[in-house]
Design a protein around this motif. Structure first.
Motif, PDB file in Angstrom:
ATOM      1  N   PHE A 144       0.824  -1.206   0.000  1.00 53.66           N
ATOM      2  CA  PHE A 144       0.000   0.000   0.000  1.00 53.66           C
ATOM      3  C   PHE A 144       0.859   1.258   0.000  1.00 53.66           C
ATOM      4  CE2 PHE A 144      -2.085   3.431   2.340  1.00 53.66           C
ATOM      5  CZ  PHE A 144      -3.124   3.681   1.470  1.00 53.66           C
ATOM      6  N   VAL A 145       1.936   1.256   0.787  1.00 58.52           N
ATOM      7  CA  VAL A 145       2.833   2.420   0.811  1.00 58.52           C
ATOM      8  C   VAL A 145       3.411   2.662  -0.579  1.00 58.52           C
ATOM      9  CG1 VAL A 145       5.034   3.279   1.721  1.00 58.52           C
ATOM     10  CG2 VAL A 145       3.360   2.267   3.267  1.00 58.52           C
ATOM     11  N   TYR A 146       3.826   1.589  -1.249  1.00 60.02           N
ATOM     12  CA  TYR A 146       4.363   1.716  -2.604  1.00 60.02           C
ATOM     13  C   TYR A 146       3.307   2.267  -3.563  1.00 60.02           C
ATOM     14  CZ  TYR A 146       6.072   0.420  -7.203  1.00 60.02           C
ATOM     15  OH  TYR A 146       6.448   0.456  -8.514  1.00 60.02           O
ATOM     16  N   LEU A 147       2.115   1.677  -3.536  1.00 64.78           N
ATOM     17  CA  LEU A 147       1.050   2.137  -4.434  1.00 64.78           C
ATOM     18  C   LEU A 147       0.641   3.573  -4.141  1.00 64.78           C
ATOM     19  CD1 LEU A 147      -1.212  -1.029  -4.606  1.00 64.78           C
ATOM     20  CD2 LEU A 147       0.241  -0.098  -6.420  1.00 64.78           C
ATOM     21  N   ASN A 148       0.610   3.931  -2.869  1.00 67.33           N
ATOM     22  CA  ASN A 148       0.251   5.292  -2.502  1.00 67.33           C
ATOM     23  C   ASN A 148       1.324   6.279  -2.963  1.00 67.33           C
ATOM     24  OD1 ASN A 148      -1.242   7.395  -1.367  1.00 67.33           O
ATOM     25  ND2 ASN A 148      -0.120   7.233   0.560  1.00 67.33           N
ATOM     26  N   HIS A 149       2.566   5.891  -2.888  1.00 66.71           N
ATOM     27  CA  HIS A 149       3.648   6.792  -3.278  1.00 66.71           C
ATOM     28  C   HIS A 149       3.700   7.017  -4.790  1.00 66.71           C
ATOM     29  CE1 HIS A 149       7.406   8.918  -2.870  1.00 66.71           C
ATOM     30  NE2 HIS A 149       7.932   8.162  -3.820  1.00 66.71           N
TER      31      HIS A 149
ATOM     32  N   PHE B 188      -1.478   6.263  -6.228  1.00 65.61           N
ATOM     33  CA  PHE B 188      -2.643   6.915  -5.625  1.00 65.61           C
ATOM     34  C   PHE B 188      -2.366   8.370  -5.263  1.00 65.61           C
ATOM     35  CE2 PHE B 188      -3.678   2.473  -3.871  1.00 65.61           C
ATOM     36  CZ  PHE B 188      -4.249   2.102  -5.059  1.00 65.61           C
ATOM     37  N   ARG B 189      -1.221   8.612  -4.664  1.00 71.14           N
ATOM     38  CA  ARG B 189      -0.792   9.942  -4.218  1.00 71.14           C
ATOM     39  C   ARG B 189      -1.836  10.605  -3.331  1.00 71.14           C
ATOM     40  NH1 ARG B 189       3.876  11.269  -6.974  1.00 71.14           N
ATOM     41  NH2 ARG B 189       4.161  10.126  -8.912  1.00 71.14           N
ATOM     42  N   LEU B 190      -2.310   9.853  -2.319  1.00 70.80           N
ATOM     43  CA  LEU B 190      -3.267  10.402  -1.370  1.00 70.80           C
ATOM     44  C   LEU B 190      -2.547  11.359  -0.432  1.00 70.80           C
ATOM     45  CD1 LEU B 190      -5.146   7.116  -0.438  1.00 70.80           C
ATOM     46  CD2 LEU B 190      -5.884   8.875  -2.027  1.00 70.80           C
ATOM     47  N   ASN B 191      -3.055  12.571  -0.314  1.00 71.27           N
ATOM     48  CA  ASN B 191      -2.446  13.577   0.549  1.00 71.27           C
ATOM     49  C   ASN B 191      -3.299  13.776   1.797  1.00 71.27           C
ATOM     50  OD1 ASN B 191      -0.239  14.063  -1.079  1.00 71.27           O
ATOM     51  ND2 ASN B 191      -1.378  15.528  -2.344  1.00 71.27           N
ATOM     52  N   VAL B 192      -3.429  12.725   2.571  1.00 70.59           N
ATOM     53  CA  VAL B 192      -4.174  12.780   3.823  1.00 70.59           C
ATOM     54  C   VAL B 192      -3.145  12.826   4.945  1.00 70.59           C
ATOM     55  CG1 VAL B 192      -5.846  11.585   5.276  1.00 70.59           C
ATOM     56  CG2 VAL B 192      -6.046  11.461   2.790  1.00 70.59           C
ATOM     57  N   VAL B 193      -3.224  13.836   5.789  1.00 67.77           N
ATOM     58  CA  VAL B 193      -2.215  14.039   6.817  1.00 67.77           C
ATOM     59  C   VAL B 193      -2.161  12.862   7.774  1.00 67.77           C
ATOM     60  CG1 VAL B 193      -1.533  15.507   8.763  1.00 67.77           C
ATOM     61  CG2 VAL B 193      -2.388  16.542   6.663  1.00 67.77           C
TER      62      VAL B 193
ATOM     63  N   ASP C 256      -0.317   9.986   6.219  1.00 69.31           N
ATOM     64  CA  ASP C 256       1.123  10.245   6.198  1.00 69.31           C
ATOM     65  C   ASP C 256       1.755  10.040   7.569  1.00 69.31           C
ATOM     66  OD1 ASP C 256       1.034  10.819   3.515  1.00 69.31           O
ATOM     67  OD2 ASP C 256       0.887  13.000   3.815  1.00 69.31           O
ATOM     68  N   VAL C 257       1.058  10.435   8.607  1.00 67.10           N
ATOM     69  CA  VAL C 257       1.575  10.255   9.970  1.00 67.10           C
ATOM     70  C   VAL C 257       1.721   8.771  10.287  1.00 67.10           C
ATOM     71  CG1 VAL C 257       1.001  10.557  12.423  1.00 67.10           C
ATOM     72  CG2 VAL C 257       0.719  12.456  10.840  1.00 67.10           C
ATOM     73  N   PHE C 258       0.702   7.980   9.971  1.00 78.30           N
ATOM     74  CA  PHE C 258       0.780   6.534  10.233  1.00 78.30           C
ATOM     75  C   PHE C 258       1.873   5.874   9.394  1.00 78.30           C
ATOM     76  CE2 PHE C 258      -3.539   6.804  12.088  1.00 78.30           C
ATOM     77  CZ  PHE C 258      -3.234   6.216  13.299  1.00 78.30           C
ATOM     78  N   GLN C 259       2.046   6.313   8.183  1.00 79.18           N
ATOM     79  CA  GLN C 259       3.111   5.744   7.358  1.00 79.18           C
ATOM     80  C   GLN C 259       4.478   6.040   7.958  1.00 79.18           C
ATOM     81  OE1 GLN C 259       2.719   7.112   3.328  1.00 79.18           O
ATOM     82  NE2 GLN C 259       1.030   5.721   2.885  1.00 79.18           N
ATOM     83  N   GLU C 260       4.681   7.247   8.431  1.00 84.80           N
ATOM     84  CA  GLU C 260       5.971   7.608   9.014  1.00 84.80           C
ATOM     85  C   GLU C 260       6.211   6.897  10.344  1.00 84.80           C
ATOM     86  OE1 GLU C 260       8.463   9.411   7.754  1.00 84.80           O
ATOM     87  OE2 GLU C 260       7.312   9.607   5.903  1.00 84.80           O
TER      88      GLU C 260
END
Length: 97
Positions: free
Chosen positions: A24-29, A32-37, A40-44
């Motif tokens: 999911f992180v790969y696909l989002n990066h 998808f390019r979802l810009n939900v804060v 992003d916090v959970f990913q980090e």
């Protein structure tokens, strides 16, 4: 030989969840390019602990695979394959740039 500390089925499902997370992180990066804060916090927060856990689970799945005498019918074989491919792609992305 001592019994490995984790059972095969829970090890498989936890490994599948971690591989799905990195997928999911790969696909989002890249797609998808979802810009939900909050996303992003959970990913980090989860990235480095799950990368370390991925290596630990890879070690445990290798123990199970050796204990099962490299049987393709056990859960340890797909678990090991999933984690090995995911680890190579995840850790390789840091060293490749």
């Amino acid at each position: 030989m001592n019994t490995p500390p984790l059972n095969e089925k829970p090890l498989f499902w936890v490994s599948a969840a971690i591989v799905s997370y990195f997928g999911f992180v790969y696909l989002n990066h890249y797609f998808f390019r979802l810009n939900v804060v909050l996303l992003d916090v959970f990913q980090e927060i989860l990235l480095f602990p799950l990368m370390a856990l991925q290596l630990v689970l890879l070690f445990f799945s290798l123990q199970h695979l050796i204990a099962a005498k490299f049987s393709f019918k056990s859960y340890s074989f797909p678990t090991f394959c999933m984690l090995l491919i995911s680890s190579i792609l995840t850790w390789g992305s840091f060293f490749a740039g």
